[in-house]
Design an enzyme around this catalytic site. Structure first.
Site, short mmCIF file in Angstrom:
data_model
loop_
_atom_site.label_atom_id
_atom_site.label_comp_id
_atom_site.label_asym_id
_atom_site.label_seq_id
_atom_site.Cartn_x
_atom_site.Cartn_y
_atom_site.Cartn_z
N CYS A 28 4.55 -2.28 -9.59
CA CYS A 28 5.06 -3.44 -10.32
C CYS A 28 6.23 -2.98 -11.18
O CYS A 28 6.15 -1.98 -11.88
CB CYS A 28 4.03 -4.12 -11.21
N ARG B 126 9.21 -0.38 -6.56
CA ARG B 126 7.92 -0.21 -7.21
C ARG B 126 6.87 -1.18 -6.70
O ARG B 126 5.67 -0.97 -6.86
CB ARG B 126 8.06 -0.39 -8.72
N TRP C 65 3.25 -5.88 -7.12
CA TRP C 65 2.45 -5.26 -6.07
C TRP C 65 1.03 -5.73 -6.36
O TRP C 65 0.40 -5.30 -7.31
CB TRP C 65 2.56 -3.73 -6.15
N ASN D 170 2.08 -4.93 -15.95
CA ASN D 170 1.88 -3.90 -14.94
C ASN D 170 0.60 -3.17 -15.33
O ASN D 170 0.46 -2.74 -16.47
CB ASN D 170 3.09 -2.95 -14.96
N GLY D 171 -0.34 -3.05 -14.41
CA GLY D 171 -1.62 -2.39 -14.72
C GLY D 171 -2.78 -3.29 -14.30
O GLY D 171 -2.59 -4.26 -13.57
N GLU E 56 2.13 15.85 6.92
CA GLU E 56 3.21 15.11 6.28
C GLU E 56 4.03 14.33 7.33
O GLU E 56 4.42 13.19 7.09
CB GLU E 56 4.11 16.07 5.48
N LYS F 104 4.52 10.33 7.27
CA LYS F 104 5.84 9.68 7.26
C LYS F 104 5.92 8.63 8.35
O LYS F 104 6.38 7.52 8.12
CB LYS F 104 6.98 10.70 7.49
N GLU G 98 3.66 5.60 7.53
CA GLU G 98 4.13 4.85 6.35
C GLU G 98 5.27 3.89 6.69
O GLU G 98 5.25 2.75 6.23
CB GLU G 98 4.70 5.83 5.29
N HIS H 30 -11.74 20.17 18.94
CA HIS H 30 -12.99 19.74 18.32
C HIS H 30 -13.05 18.21 18.16
O HIS H 30 -13.82 17.70 17.36
CB HIS H 30 -13.17 20.41 16.96
N LYS I 233 6.04 2.71 -4.52
CA LYS I 233 6.53 4.06 -4.81
C LYS I 233 5.66 4.77 -5.84
O LYS I 233 5.37 5.95 -5.72
CB LYS I 233 7.97 3.94 -5.34
C1 G6P Z 1 2.38 6.67 -3.33
C2 G6P Z 1 3.69 6.80 -2.58
C3 G6P Z 1 3.72 8.13 -1.83
C4 G6P Z 1 3.47 9.27 -2.80
C5 G6P Z 1 2.16 9.09 -3.55
C6 G6P Z 1 2.01 10.10 -4.67
O1 G6P Z 1 1.34 6.50 -2.44
O2 G6P Z 1 3.85 5.72 -1.68
O3 G6P Z 1 4.98 8.29 -1.22
O4 G6P Z 1 3.45 10.48 -2.10
O5 G6P Z 1 2.13 7.80 -4.16
O6 G6P Z 1 3.03 9.87 -5.59
P1 G6P Z 1 3.52 10.88 -6.70
O7 G6P Z 1 4.55 10.11 -7.46
O8 G6P Z 1 2.32 11.21 -7.53
O9 G6P Z 1 4.07 12.06 -6.01
#
Ligand code: G6P
Length: 607
Positions: free
Chosen positions: A2, A27, A73, A99-100, A480, A484, A487, A503, A602
């Protein structure tokens, strides 16, 4: 999670709010709204969808100079116009953005309804507007403080009243809020990206603090009305850093920035003469560091994968036992804090609630916790006992790329520092530095092959499932790569240790499930090749990321992405680049919203 913006000043509030919301859209982006005070009334505009949808439906008469805005969000209540913020009280004289999460909102809401308040939305946030209404007797700050004293949960809020056309009241508890001080104008925002085009003078609010501001002045207090003297800080980065600079997406820009961002993470920290690294922010003496017997790394998402690479490094190079944990899991399993264990929390945003709460739990138990963060002044950065900024510059795309490689770079620096205090020789230290310093140029080489990777994305983007396989220090890189891809392209992908394939996951192999293998020329190479052959012999398609000129791989894989040869432990930094590019080009090819993928945010400031 948010985005919040507030403005008081001579400019058109609408323009400032919309511009700020666009910068904050990363955000949260399921709905948005603004509220402006105009001729003693509140004008509210709220819309499901992106900021551009809101813009298309703004009323004509929005010419006020004081207002608040929000990009959402969703947590409580579905995504629709009504649940979008700002939320108003019954009389539509008071509006709030939040926000929260308000944990006791149901109880508060029932009580307010029994007292005659009527609610428009399903959100938890709306209770704040009604509580402020209940307590308002001409002093908005006082009413906000009374309202907040009843709230359990987390908040960053900004509130205004139609009778007070030059006043905003903001408060924070668990969700960030920053005050921007301009020339005859003031701003409030959930992060500085929203206001950097207007001012670089900022004040970060702490939990429990309240700020009242007009266009000329501000006052910070706690919930009990004690004045708090705040330090004004200067933002060092430039507006250009949060613009796309000719790239189609922020993610593309951030992938291509990595040679530079990795150099920034190293800058001033490598000492060739002493063959070591200097990390002053750790706030630890040589003796403290020598006493470290174990390291525990705690993080979420991409930062967790960076932490896993860190674990392999610290164990294999510095020979220090190391574990990595998902922050949300660690927090609730009553973690044991052992003496002489050094803790790292890794977080790009420095605001991730899961990681922040895990950190506080560790600190409560006496742990020394260091941070590896990107956002300067973020909550985690401020609450840790010390740490290292990765200095990536703002990362705007929701999917993290440059922060990942810089977080790993910091682990190389820390590994070097610890190793040189223990077994690593002077010569080996210098060689380590040379190898690390050679990485940005090697990444340039990988980036120069982006066209070929784009071609592969076109070939593979219609598949529904993918496996990413790697071993040793490249196993987290496989994870990772899978993260990616899912996501941003919404293609289902799993990252596994190549050895784990047999396995279970091998049951998925067939024509419809391609695999991407990471095959560096390291000690496990032959084993990975055996796994790769097992996939081929079951009819699976294989993309291999392999070292330039590797003819064996060229022979057996369907497609090969070549990366330059590097010293074994440095492969994660070059191997991850093609995976980021592959995910990016698949998403573009499929027409996805690359920088703002569905359902994600984010900075996740809720649990
Ligand atoms: C969210 C984002 C990810 C990020 C994760 C941890 O899920 O979408 O891209 O890796 O948070 O975020 P941070 O700011 O703690 O690295």
């Amino acid at each position: 999670m948010c985005g919040i913006i507030g403005y008081c000043g001579p400019k058109s509030a609408e323009k400032v709010l919309i511009e700020g919301l666009k910068r904050l859209e990363y955000r949260g982006y399921d709905s948005a709204g603004i509220c402006v005070i105009l001729d003693g009334k509140l004008v509210l505009a709220k819309r499901k969808g992106k900021i551009r949808d809101l813009q298309a439906h703004l009323p004509r008469t929005l010419a006020g100079n004081c207002g608040i805005g929000h990009t959402r969000w969703a947590t409580h209540g579905e995504v629709n116009d009504t649940n979008a913020h700002p939320h108003a009280d019954c009389t539509v004289r008071i509006a709030v953005v939040h926000n929260g999460i308000i944990e006791n909102f149901a109880t508060l809401k029932d009580r307010l309804i029994s007292e005659g308040h009527s609610f428009a939305s399903e959100t938890d946030s709306e209770v704040i507007a009604h509580l402020v209404e209940k307590y308002y007797a001409g002093d908005l700050e006082e009413a906000v403080k009374k309202a907040l004293s009843l709230i359990k949960g987390t908040y960053g809020i900004v509130c205004l009243h139609a009778d007070q056309p030059d006043l905003l009241v903001g408060a924070r508890h668990g969700s960030p809020l920053v005050l921007g001080i301009g020339d005859g104008e003031m701003f409030l925002a959930s992060d500085v990206t929203a206001i950097i085009s207007h001012t670089k003078q900022v004040v970060y609010l702490e939990d429990g603090e309240v700020v009242s501001l007009s266009s000329r002045d501000y006052r910070t207090t706690d919930l009990h009305d004690q004045e708090i003297e705040k330090k004004v800080e200067h933002i060092s980065w430039e507006l250009e850093e949060i613009e796309k600079a000719g790239f189609s997406h922020f993610m593309e820009k951030e992938i291509f920035e990595q040679p530079e961002s990795i150099k920034r993470a190293m800058r001033g920290r490598l000492d060739f003469e002493e063959a070591t690294a200097h990390l002053g922010g750790l706030n630890m003496s040589t003796r403290d560091l020598l006493n470290v017997e174990r390291v525990r790394i705690v993080a979420a998402g991409t930062s967790l994968h960076a932490g896993m690479v860190g674990m392999y490094l610290l164990e294999s190079v510095a020979r220090i036992p190391c574990t990595v944990e998902i922050s949300s899991e660690l927090r609730y399993r009553n973690p044991i804090v052992e003496r002489n264990t050094l803790h790292f929390v890794v977080s790009q945003s420095g605001e991730t609630a899961d990681t922040l709460y895990a950190m506080r739990e560790l600190q409560r138990k006496g742990a020394t916790v260091l941070g590896i963060c990107n956002v300067v002044g973020s909550t985690i950065a401020r609450e840790t006992d010390g740490g290292v900024y990765i200095h990536s510059g703002p990362e705007i795309a929701v999917a993290s790329t440059k922060a990942f490689t810089s977080q790993i770079t910091v682990f190389y620096l820390f590994t070097l520092l610890l190793s040189r205090m223990r077994d690593m020789s002077f010569e080996a230290g210098q060689e380590f530095i040379q190898n690390l310093q050679s990485i940005p140029a090697k990444i340039e080489t990988v980036l120069s092959r982006s066209k070929a990777i784009e071609g592969l994305a076109k070939k593979y983007c219609e598949y529904q499932d993918f496996l990413f396989l790697g071993r040793g220090i490249n196993y987290p890189v496989a994870m990772e790569g899978a993260l990616k891809l899912k996501e941003i392209s919404y293609i289902h992908a799993e990252g596994y240790s190549a050895a784990e394939l047999k396995h279970g996951p091998i049951a998925l192999i067939g024509e419809d499930t391609p695999s991407l293998f990471l095959v560096p020329d390291d000690a496990l190479r032959d084993k990975v090749i055996s796994n790769l052959k097992e996939v081929k012999s079951r009819g699976g398609r294989v993309i291999a990321v392999a070292v330039e000129g590797d003819e064996v791989i060229a022979e057996i894989a369907d497609d090969v992405i070549e990366v330059p040869r590097v010293k074994e432990c440095f492969y994660p930094l070059v191997m991850v680049i093609p995976l980021q590019l592959l995910a990016y080009y698949c998403a573009v090819q499929l027409g996805r919203d690359v920088d703002q993928p569905r359902n994600l945010a984010k900075s996740v400031t809720v649990e």
